[in-house]
Design a protein around this motif. Sequence first.
Motif, mmCIF file in Angstrom:
data_model
loop_
_atom_site.group_PDB
_atom_site.id
_atom_site.type_symbol
_atom_site.label_atom_id
_atom_site.label_comp_id
_atom_site.label_asym_id
_atom_site.label_seq_id
_atom_site.Cartn_x
_atom_site.Cartn_y
_atom_site.Cartn_z
ATOM 1 N N UNK A 54 16.852 26.723 -1.699
ATOM 2 C CA UNK A 54 17.695 27.908 -1.764
ATOM 3 C C UNK A 54 18.795 27.772 -2.813
ATOM 4 N N UNK A 55 18.778 26.709 -3.585
ATOM 5 C CA UNK A 55 19.857 26.458 -4.544
ATOM 6 C C UNK A 55 19.860 27.492 -5.667
ATOM 7 N N UNK A 56 21.053 27.863 -6.081
ATOM 8 C CA UNK A 56 21.230 28.705 -7.257
ATOM 9 C C UNK A 56 21.608 27.761 -8.392
ATOM 10 N N UNK A 57 20.644 27.451 -9.229
ATOM 11 C CA UNK A 57 20.850 26.413 -10.239
ATOM 12 C C UNK A 57 21.856 26.829 -11.305
ATOM 13 N N UNK A 58 22.223 28.105 -11.334
ATOM 14 C CA UNK A 58 23.272 28.552 -12.252
ATOM 15 C C UNK A 58 24.611 27.941 -11.888
ATOM 16 N N UNK A 59 24.769 27.577 -10.619
ATOM 17 C CA UNK A 59 26.039 27.026 -10.152
ATOM 18 C C UNK A 59 26.112 25.507 -10.279
ATOM 19 N N UNK A 60 25.067 24.901 -10.786
ATOM 20 C CA UNK A 60 25.008 23.444 -10.933
ATOM 21 C C UNK A 60 25.427 23.077 -12.358
ATOM 22 N N UNK A 61 26.299 22.072 -12.508
ATOM 23 C CA UNK A 61 26.778 21.724 -13.856
ATOM 24 C C UNK A 61 25.650 21.266 -14.778
ATOM 25 N N UNK A 62 25.846 21.479 -16.074
ATOM 26 C CA UNK A 62 24.905 20.974 -17.064
ATOM 27 C C UNK A 62 24.867 19.450 -16.994
ATOM 28 N N UNK A 63 23.708 18.870 -17.305
ATOM 29 C CA UNK A 63 23.552 17.422 -17.152
ATOM 30 C C UNK A 63 22.481 16.914 -18.107
ATOM 31 N N UNK A 64 22.499 15.608 -18.322
ATOM 32 C CA UNK A 64 21.538 14.963 -19.210
ATOM 33 C C UNK A 64 20.358 14.366 -18.458
ATOM 34 N N UNK A 65 20.596 13.964 -17.197
ATOM 35 C CA UNK A 65 19.550 13.315 -16.413
ATOM 36 C C UNK A 65 19.596 13.843 -14.982
ATOM 37 N N UNK A 66 18.439 14.198 -14.483
ATOM 38 C CA UNK A 66 18.308 14.706 -13.115
ATOM 39 C C UNK A 66 17.674 13.599 -12.272
ATOM 40 N N UNK A 67 18.342 13.208 -11.214
ATOM 41 C CA UNK A 67 17.847 12.190 -10.292
ATOM 42 C C UNK A 67 17.425 12.877 -8.998
ATOM 43 N N UNK A 68 16.312 12.473 -8.434
ATOM 44 C CA UNK A 68 15.839 13.140 -7.221
ATOM 45 C C UNK A 68 15.043 12.183 -6.355
ATOM 46 N N UNK A 69 15.299 12.241 -5.050
ATOM 47 C CA UNK A 69 14.530 11.476 -4.066
ATOM 48 C C UNK A 69 14.010 12.434 -3.002
ATOM 49 N N UNK A 70 12.975 13.210 -3.318
ATOM 50 C CA UNK A 70 12.424 14.133 -2.324
ATOM 51 C C UNK A 70 11.950 13.373 -1.085
ATOM 52 N N UNK A 71 11.834 14.082 0.022
ATOM 53 C CA UNK A 71 11.422 13.456 1.278
ATOM 54 C C UNK A 71 10.111 12.695 1.090
ATOM 55 N N UNK A 72 10.098 11.458 1.605
ATOM 56 C CA UNK A 72 8.902 10.627 1.457
ATOM 57 C C UNK A 72 8.046 10.611 2.716
ATOM 58 N N UNK A 73 8.583 11.121 3.848
ATOM 59 C CA UNK A 73 7.868 10.975 5.117
ATOM 60 C C UNK A 73 6.488 11.622 5.094
ATOM 61 N N UNK A 74 6.327 12.693 4.343
ATOM 62 C CA UNK A 74 5.038 13.359 4.289
ATOM 63 C C UNK A 74 4.013 12.635 3.449
ATOM 64 N N UNK A 75 4.443 11.605 2.708
ATOM 65 C CA UNK A 75 3.546 10.853 1.840
ATOM 66 C C UNK A 75 3.312 9.427 2.318
ATOM 67 N N UNK A 76 4.289 8.866 3.025
ATOM 68 C CA UNK A 76 4.222 7.460 3.401
ATOM 69 C C UNK A 76 3.130 7.193 4.419
ATOM 70 N N UNK A 77 2.374 6.100 4.264
ATOM 71 C CA UNK A 77 1.367 5.746 5.266
ATOM 72 C C UNK A 77 2.000 5.318 6.581
#
Length: 304
Positions: A54-77
């Motif tokens: 639901x994020x409005x990315x217009x409100x997020x500051x400009x940046x050089x690198x995007x870091x992300x750790x999406x949920x892993x539970x749906x992938x982990x064995x």
Amino acid sequence: MRAIDLFAGAGGFSTGARQAGCEVVWAANHWPAAVDIHAANHPETAHACQDLHQADWRNVPAHDILLASPACQGHSPARGKEKPHHDAQRSTAWAVVSAAEYHRPAAVVVENVPEFMNWALFPAWASAMGALGYALAPHVLDAADHGVPQHRRRMFLVLTRSKHPLQLELEPQAHVGAAEIIRFDLGKWSPVDKPGRSAKTLARVAAGRARFGHRFVMPYYGSGSGLTGRCLSRPLGTITTRARWAVVDGDRMRMLITDEERAAMGFPADYKLPANPREATHMLGNAVPPPMACRVIRAIREAA
């Protein structure tokens, strides 16, 4: 270099980025307790507590690198049997595409379990990132090879707006054993042979004593490290979202304490965590070890 941190949790990615010389300008997570902890440790960062779909990315500051750790539970064995909520957890990765589409940072780094690349929709996800001009380079790393006193195998997807994928050169470092983080003078110890101790636990203790002597670590719940645990000269096994590792010292034993789990994840000793041990363990078990994040981000900066 300016960075943002999606699914920031307790702040391992942000801490590593700061150690690598980045300014973390914005961080977000859906769990209020995690946002509070992140803010306590990164007061200079702007924070958002929300579902990133639901994020409005217009409100997020400009940046050089995007870091992300999406949920892993749906992938982990380790997730066990398939559950309906895993579909929603897997879909969190699409927020990365939305953010990248709007901001087009020079680099995106996604951390997850290696099985993330086995996701049925991973080819579509990678294709979407490719359509935005990103070349993808997967790196499967063990935290123990990067100064962290635990074995924790994770995938770092390095996506760059470049003609060719950026393959990082990360030489393995010497392993740090559990002995470096165990505090035998702290914690609530109990007798190994106390009434009610399960037969399986006692069997693991006996096997560990036979192999390692009077001091070692072992899985208290579940399986792992065979039936004997491991010697203190080795890194711990993976820190999970539930207390799992026990320390045996002669005729007494206890679970790892928060200070030890924090050190096992590679966080600074003064890093603030929830006062509730279960909540602290949950946040740490979901976190990115800062030394791993630092090495990956530093390598990207040096290659830029």
